[in-house]
Design an enzyme around this catalytic site. Structure first.
Site, PDB file in Angstrom:
ATOM      1  N   GLY A 180       3.283  -2.411   2.266  1.00  0.00           N
ATOM      2  CA  GLY A 180       3.298  -3.696   2.556  1.00  0.00           C
ATOM      3  C   GLY A 180       4.802  -4.535   2.327  1.00  0.00           C
ATOM      4  O   GLY A 180       5.813  -4.270   2.772  1.00  0.00           O
ATOM      5  N   GLY A 181       4.710  -5.040   1.051  1.00  0.00           N
ATOM      6  CA  GLY A 181       5.773  -5.801   0.558  1.00  0.00           C
ATOM      7  C   GLY A 181       6.816  -4.954   0.542  1.00  0.00           C
ATOM      8  O   GLY A 181       8.087  -5.347   0.707  1.00  0.00           O
ATOM      9  N   HIS A 189      -7.726  -3.172   8.192  1.00  0.00           N
ATOM     10  CA  HIS A 189      -6.785  -3.492   6.961  1.00  0.00           C
ATOM     11  C   HIS A 189      -7.818  -4.375   5.994  1.00  0.00           C
ATOM     12  O   HIS A 189      -8.451  -5.187   6.267  1.00  0.00           O
ATOM     13  CB  HIS A 189      -5.582  -4.261   7.195  1.00  0.00           C
ATOM     14  CG  HIS A 189      -4.787  -4.402   6.161  1.00  0.00           C
ATOM     15  ND1 HIS A 189      -4.709  -5.297   5.203  1.00  0.00           N
ATOM     16  CD2 HIS A 189      -3.733  -3.376   5.766  1.00  0.00           C
ATOM     17  CE1 HIS A 189      -3.651  -5.038   4.336  1.00  0.00           C
ATOM     18  NE2 HIS A 189      -3.042  -4.334   4.753  1.00  0.00           N
ATOM     19  N   GLU A 192      -6.826   1.988   0.820  1.00  0.00           N
ATOM     20  CA  GLU A 192      -6.432   0.978   0.171  1.00  0.00           C
ATOM     21  C   GLU A 192      -7.060   0.387  -1.113  1.00  0.00           C
ATOM     22  O   GLU A 192      -8.136  -0.166  -1.025  1.00  0.00           O
ATOM     23  CB  GLU A 192      -6.393  -0.309   0.999  1.00  0.00           C
ATOM     24  CG  GLU A 192      -5.246  -0.155   2.100  1.00  0.00           C
ATOM     25  CD  GLU A 192      -5.475  -1.647   2.893  1.00  0.00           C
ATOM     26  OE1 GLU A 192      -4.783  -2.528   2.943  1.00  0.00           O
ATOM     27  OE2 GLU A 192      -6.603  -1.809   3.603  1.00  0.00           O
ATOM     28  N   ASN A 221       3.812  -2.009   6.890  1.00  0.00           N
ATOM     29  CA  ASN A 221       2.968  -2.885   7.591  1.00  0.00           C
ATOM     30  C   ASN A 221       3.695  -4.294   7.266  1.00  0.00           C
ATOM     31  O   ASN A 221       3.688  -4.708   5.886  1.00  0.00           O
ATOM     32  CB  ASN A 221       1.618  -3.141   6.915  1.00  0.00           C
ATOM     33  CG  ASN A 221       0.848  -4.056   7.277  1.00  0.00           C
ATOM     34  OD1 ASN A 221       1.207  -4.875   8.415  1.00  0.00           O
ATOM     35  ND2 ASN A 221      -0.404  -4.266   7.002  1.00  0.00           N
ATOM     36  N   TRP A 222       4.235  -4.926   8.023  1.00  0.00           N
ATOM     37  CA  TRP A 222       5.202  -6.122   7.934  1.00  0.00           C
ATOM     38  C   TRP A 222       4.324  -7.597   7.780  1.00  0.00           C
ATOM     39  O   TRP A 222       4.814  -8.640   7.299  1.00  0.00           O
ATOM     40  CB  TRP A 222       6.256  -6.549   8.826  1.00  0.00           C
ATOM     41  CG  TRP A 222       7.210  -5.388   8.717  1.00  0.00           C
ATOM     42  CD1 TRP A 222       7.443  -4.218   7.941  1.00  0.00           C
ATOM     43  CD2 TRP A 222       8.427  -5.221   9.518  1.00  0.00           C
ATOM     44  NE1 TRP A 222       8.524  -3.471   8.223  1.00  0.00           N
ATOM     45  CE2 TRP A 222       9.159  -4.174   9.271  1.00  0.00           C
ATOM     46  CE3 TRP A 222       8.958  -5.846  10.747  1.00  0.00           C
ATOM     47  CZ2 TRP A 222      10.317  -3.594   9.964  1.00  0.00           C
ATOM     48  CZ3 TRP A 222      10.185  -5.534  11.450  1.00  0.00           C
ATOM     49  CH2 TRP A 222      10.867  -4.526  11.069  1.00  0.00           C
ATOM     50  N   LYS A 223       2.982  -7.353   7.907  1.00  0.00           N
ATOM     51  CA  LYS A 223       2.279  -8.535   7.996  1.00  0.00           C
ATOM     52  C   LYS A 223       2.679  -9.593   8.655  1.00  0.00           C
ATOM     53  O   LYS A 223       3.211  -9.597   9.698  1.00  0.00           O
ATOM     54  CB  LYS A 223       1.877  -8.775   6.409  1.00  0.00           C
ATOM     55  CG  LYS A 223       1.281  -7.439   5.785  1.00  0.00           C
ATOM     56  CD  LYS A 223       0.700  -7.620   4.452  1.00  0.00           C
ATOM     57  CE  LYS A 223       0.159  -6.245   4.112  1.00  0.00           C
ATOM     58  NZ  LYS A 223      -0.363  -6.551   2.507  1.00  0.00           N
TER      59      LYS A 223
END
EC number: 5.3.1.1
Length: 249
Positions: free
Chosen positions: A233-234, A94, A166, A9-11
């Site tokens: 994510g990161g 999310h 999460e 998930n590149w946000k």
């Protein structure tokens, strides 16, 4: 047997050009890999990244979707528009939408049903905040989110559902969930789905872990019985950190 589903998930990161470059690198690195892979760039890069992924073993994901089908909804993006761009999977609920944008279980359920009715796959995110974790309410909170998120979802559509756990308290707080802690919550999620849909659907359900999975902890997490992948994510923003996770199992 459940396979592994590794998703990035590149946000709100990457320009379109940067997203294309990373997608190209991931397609090369993950070609022939044995698992299911997905990347979810920003809306602005979906079309360009989708063209890179076409014909590869990496699925195109979207980070959110409107609960509305079509029409006068300024700033919204419909599932029909996502499908038109080649999106195959949509992330819904999310923690940054639930707690940062005030999305409630009713809205999240509307989005889940909208995605599934279109024939696309959905990743339903659930998880407890720090105060809920410290109060010992993890199973209650997560169970409520699972039941509400899947309300009125027909069992025949459950093959297109992935749940991502999460633990919000373990994201950017310095606290971490051990593999055993994460696995226990995943097992609880599976038990809730078993109550709702029966053993066969529950055992087939893919449950991802979304609590700061990195190359350093991926192998231990993914070795647990009920952890079937990661929503990352990161660590998904660079091939050098994402590919080792994808190759850890």
């Amino acid at each position: 047997m459940r396979g592994y589903f590794i998703a990035g998930n590149w946000k709100m990161h990457k320009t379109c050009a940067e997203a294309v470059a990373l997608a190209q690198e991931l397609v090369r690195e993950l070609r022939g890999g044995p698992h299911t892979y997905m990347i979810a760039p920003s809306f602005t890069a979906l079309d360009a990244v989708g063209k890179v992924l076409r014909g590869s073993n990496v699925l195109l994901g979207a980070q959110d979707v409107s609960s509305e089908e079509w029409g006068a909804h300024t700033g919204e993006v419909s599932v029909l528009q996502l499908e038109d761009l080649g999106v195959q999977v949509v992330i819904v609920g999310h923690s940054e939408r639930r707690h940062g944008r005030g999305e409630n279980d009713k809205l999240i359920n509307q989005k889940v049903r909208r995605v599934l009715e279109s024939g696309l796959r959905v990743i339903l995110c659930v998880g407890e905040r720090l105060q809920e974790y410290e109060a010992g309410c993890t199973n209650e909170v997560v169970g409520t989110q699972v039941r509400a998120g899947m309300a009125d979802v027909c069992g025949s559509l459950m093959h297109n559902v992935t749940v991502a756990y999460e633990p919000v308290w373990a994201i950017g707080t310095g606290k971490t969930a051990t593999p055993a802690q994460a696995n226990a919550v995943h097992a609880h999620i599976r038990s809730v789905v078993r109550e709702m849909y029966g053993a066969a659907i529950a055992e087939a359900l893919c449950i991802q872990y979304g609590g700061s999975m990195k190359a350093e902890n991926a192998r231990a997490l993914l070795a647990e019985e009920h952890i079937d992948g990661g929503l990352i994510g990161g660590a998904s923003l660079e091939a050098a950190s994402f590919v080792p996770i994808a190759r850890s199992v």
